[in-house]
Enzyme design. Structure first.
Site, PDB file in Angstrom:
ATOM      1  N   SER A 562      62.710   0.630  37.323  1.00 50.54           N
ATOM      2  CA  SER A 562      63.162  -0.748  37.259  1.00 50.54           C
ATOM      3  C   SER A 562      63.070  -1.373  38.646  1.00 50.54           C
ATOM      4  CB  SER A 562      64.581  -0.793  36.689  1.00 50.54           C
ATOM      5  OG  SER A 562      64.977  -2.105  36.393  1.00 50.54           O
ATOM      6  N   HIS A 677      64.033  -0.798  27.740  1.00 55.56           N
ATOM      7  CA  HIS A 677      64.022  -0.661  29.200  1.00 55.56           C
ATOM      8  C   HIS A 677      64.389   0.746  29.653  1.00 55.56           C
ATOM      9  CE1 HIS A 677      63.865  -1.950  33.290  1.00 55.56           C
ATOM     10  NE2 HIS A 677      65.137  -1.675  33.496  1.00 55.56           N
TER      11      HIS A 677
END
Length: 706
Positions: A562, A677
């Protein structure tokens, strides 16, 4: 409120980006290759490209004879029946969500506290997500439940299809163990809910299918009141923020004395919020610092942390990083400071019980915990240090608002997670411990400090064999996060232990600026145009590892996810000669266009904005995608992402890989077609991706040819 699960590692949105044309072509010398099809996230041509890249990666790495062993050992750890069952204090008992080989989607189950504390709890399955997924023909991922306190009988179960942030809400009864017939059901959306009473829910979501009720970040800014039995379209609007906001959401706070506050949180930016108390049909806005976070309600008073200096009217200055208690009827009068960390400390988590406030904190990145009690209104709070292990991370698992009980967890790089129970008074005691998953008797953890170019000392942990030779030949994996005031602290990671440490690898975690290890100032130093300090800190740790002869550039690899994936990408292009392996996970990489991709608009308060000339100049200087060069030799990276990641999105990774391909640079690319995610949604998928990484790292850092 569930905002935390969206913003821990950046915020989110979905679908094709407004800025898709920004990189429709990848330039190679004088030729151009059209790659605009990669912007169509679920498009056939894009997924054909993804599958081709996946085949190349898996066919190459799965051929390694070590792959099968890596996969099986990781899967065994992830599905081990003797894992620690994490408790949730709910509906008068202990609840737990559990996944194993028989329940890959998971089960939500409950036991009495007495039974839970025994060696063999008598679990009762309340909700089988596998059965529900089969019935609904959906890839449901259970993301928790929001329950109406204090009885916790009525809940809104949160279900995500394939792990995306958008979810579906369904009313569930914890007593009957069934979804409520004709109960509240809210279809797929990025949404935030808050119970007002058993027949009323405040809801922020997309109210049309044209995006007109969403911010540029893809979040809702309109809150409506949902009344049981009301006809569709009869919802009453409670508050409408501005389309330029990051998000608007409702939240409900309760205390152990029956007190309740229903609030609206208007987040104008990622770090700045304003709060209003809902009083019937009116809102009363609270005078609080814009950079503050509410943690709970205690004896009718708000408990919150402030992330900027605050000067309440007629009161002494409250330093940034402090934890305070305020009267919601007059937030600037009678402010009580519960705790102010010193320069070596920062608050990690805050939990509220019936009469106390629990704080987990860091002291030079070492976990601590304290319990605070108000002696009497207007007097200093009494603080008690809790006796817990050192060189570990301490987290608040859950607190009981009906008593002063709480569960805490303790873990370190070499000690598996322990569960400690804090009673009504006294010190906590250990009640459960997960078994060791890898051999650690000959391993040790040390903390060192590197010096960044501007003179700032950067701490980092090194986990290694006790007899490690300082010969520069030790395969070393370095990781960090460095953003959003998120702290990267000691964590017991069985896959790191099994696949790396047991095999002679060295594991390093750097506590670079941009995180929260030393409070708001540590984060602020790496925000926006200060972000180069984050990258300098990380490179300084890598250089320090080489200088200490722990490793050498031929044996040094890095990994980030991320925002950490952005870090890894930036380090790859800024210091291509310092690393021999780079793992870039679910990353941001196109920093010139991130604001128009997925929910990039919500991250401008962290990274800066292309609409601000000074910030645009900086973003252009550090955007990894734009600094890839055809005439530079880079370490071969391993890039992974997920098609259904509606937080960061897969297009960053796709564009980066496509540009490497155009420059005829070698790389490995793996995109999980269904994962959100988190990258993967169940244990077999996690084990598969981790095994691919382990083979890659073995090739790059351990095998003789490298």
């Amino acid at each position: 409120m569930r905002l935390g699960r969206w913003i821990l590692t950046c915020a989110a949105s979905a679908l094709v980006m407004a800025g898709a044309a920004a990189h429709a072509e990848t330039q190679t010398g004088g030729a151009q290759k059209d790659t605009s099809f990669l912007n169509d996230i679920h498009g056939k041509q894009a997924l054909d490209w993804v599958r081709a890249q996946n085949r190349h990666t898996t066919s190459t790495l799965e051929k390694d004879k070590r792959y099968e062993g890596f996969y099986k050992s990781t899967l065994a750890v992830l599905q081990a029946p003797d894992r620690l069952a994490v408790p949730q204090l709910l509906a008068g008992g202990i609840w737990n969500f559990w996944q194993d080989a028989q329940h890959p989607h998971g089960i939500w189950r409950t036991a009495s506290e007495q039974s839970y504390l025994s060696t063999t709890p008598a679990w009762q399955i309340k909700l089988d997500i596998d059965a529900l997924a089969a019935k609904d023909h959906a890839n449901w991922v259970f993301k928790g439940a929001d329950c109406l306190a204090p009885a916790d009988e009525k809940c809104l179960v949160i279900l995500s299809n394939g792990g995306e942030d958008a979810d579906t809400l369904r009313e569930y009864n914890t007593r009957t163990g069934e979804f409520v017939p004709n109960g509240f059901t809210f279809s797929r959306s990025k949404q935030q809910e808050a119970w007002v009473d058993e027949n009323t829910v405040l809801l922020a979501r997309e109210w049309d299918d044209k995006g007109a009720s969403l911010t540029p970040s893809g979040y809702p800014f309109i809150v409506k009141k949902m009344v049981r039995g009301a006809a569709p379209g009869q919802e009453k609007e409670v508050y409408r923020g501005a389309p330029s906001d990051m998000m608007v959401a409702p939240m409900t706070l309760t205390d152990g004395d029956g007190g309740k506050l229903v609030l609206i949180q208007r987040s104008q930016t990622f770090f700045e919020s304003h709060y209003a108390v809902v009083e019937g049909d009116t809102l009363r806005w609270l005078k609080l610092p814009a950079k503050s976070e509410i943690h709970g309600l205690l004896k009718g008073r708000l408990v919150l942390s402030v992330q900027e200096d605050w000067q309440p009217e007629g009161m002494p200055l409250v330093p940034a990083g402090s934890l305070v208690s305020v009267d919601p009827k007059n937030t600037e009068r009678g402010v009580e400071v519960i705790f102010t960390p010193d320069p070596s400390q920062s608050i990690d988590q805050v939990g509220v019980t019936k009469n106390t406030v629990l704080v987990s904190l860091f002291d030079n990145v070492r976990g601590r915990a304290m319990r605070f009690t108000a002696v009497q209104p207007g007097r200093p709070w009494s603080g008690q240090v809790l006796d817990l292990p050192d060189m570990a991370s301490i987290h608040i698992v859950d607190t009981d608002k009906q008593s002063d009980k709480a569960f805490l967890s303790v873990e370190s790089y070499l000690e598996p997670e322990q569960l400690w129970l804090l009673g009504e008074d006294g010190q906590p005691h250990k009640v459960k411990s997960a078994p060791a998953r890898f051999k650690s008797a000959n391993l040790q953890t040390e903390q060192f400090w590197a010096q960044s170019p501007d003179g700032t000392r950067i701490p980092y942990f090194v986990v290694h064999k006790r007899n490690m030779k300082l010969n520069g030949a030790n395969p070393t994996l370095l990781t960090a996060y460095g953003g959003f005031q998120v702290s990267y602290t000691p964590t017991y990671a069985p896959e790191i232990g099994k696949l790396w440490l047991e095999r002679g690898g060295v594991y390093v975690v750097a506590n670079i600026r941009g995180g929260g290890e030393f409070g708001p100032q540590w984060h602020e130093a790496g925000r926006k145009s200060g972000r180069q300090k984050v990258y300098d800190d990380f490179a300084a740790v890598g250089q320090d590892l080489v200088a200490r002869k722990i490793t050498s550039t031929a044996h040094l690899g890095i990994r980030g996810r991320s925002n950490g994936g952005l870090l890894a990408g930036a380090e790859m292009v800024q210091h291509p000669d310092l690393w021999n392996a780079v793992i870039i996970g679910v990353p941001l990489l196109d920093m010139e266009n991130f604001e128009t991709m997925s929910a990039g608009a919500s991250w401008a308060d962290e990274y800066g904005s292309m609409s601000v000339p000074k910030e645009a100049d900086f973003l252009k200087k550090i955007s990894p995608l734009h600094h890839l060069k055809a005439d530079v030799t880079y370490p071969t990276p391993f890039i992974f992402t997920a098609t259904s990641d509606d937080r960061v999105g897969p297009v960053h990774a796709r564009r980066f890989a496509a540009k490497l391909d155009a420059f005829k640079k070698p790389f490995f690319y793996y995109e999980d077609i269904e994962g959100g995610h988190s990258g993967t949604v169940n244990a077999p998928e996690v084990a598969h991706e981790r095994a691919l990484e382990a083979v890659y790292l073995s090739h790059r850092l351990m095998d003789k040819q490298h």
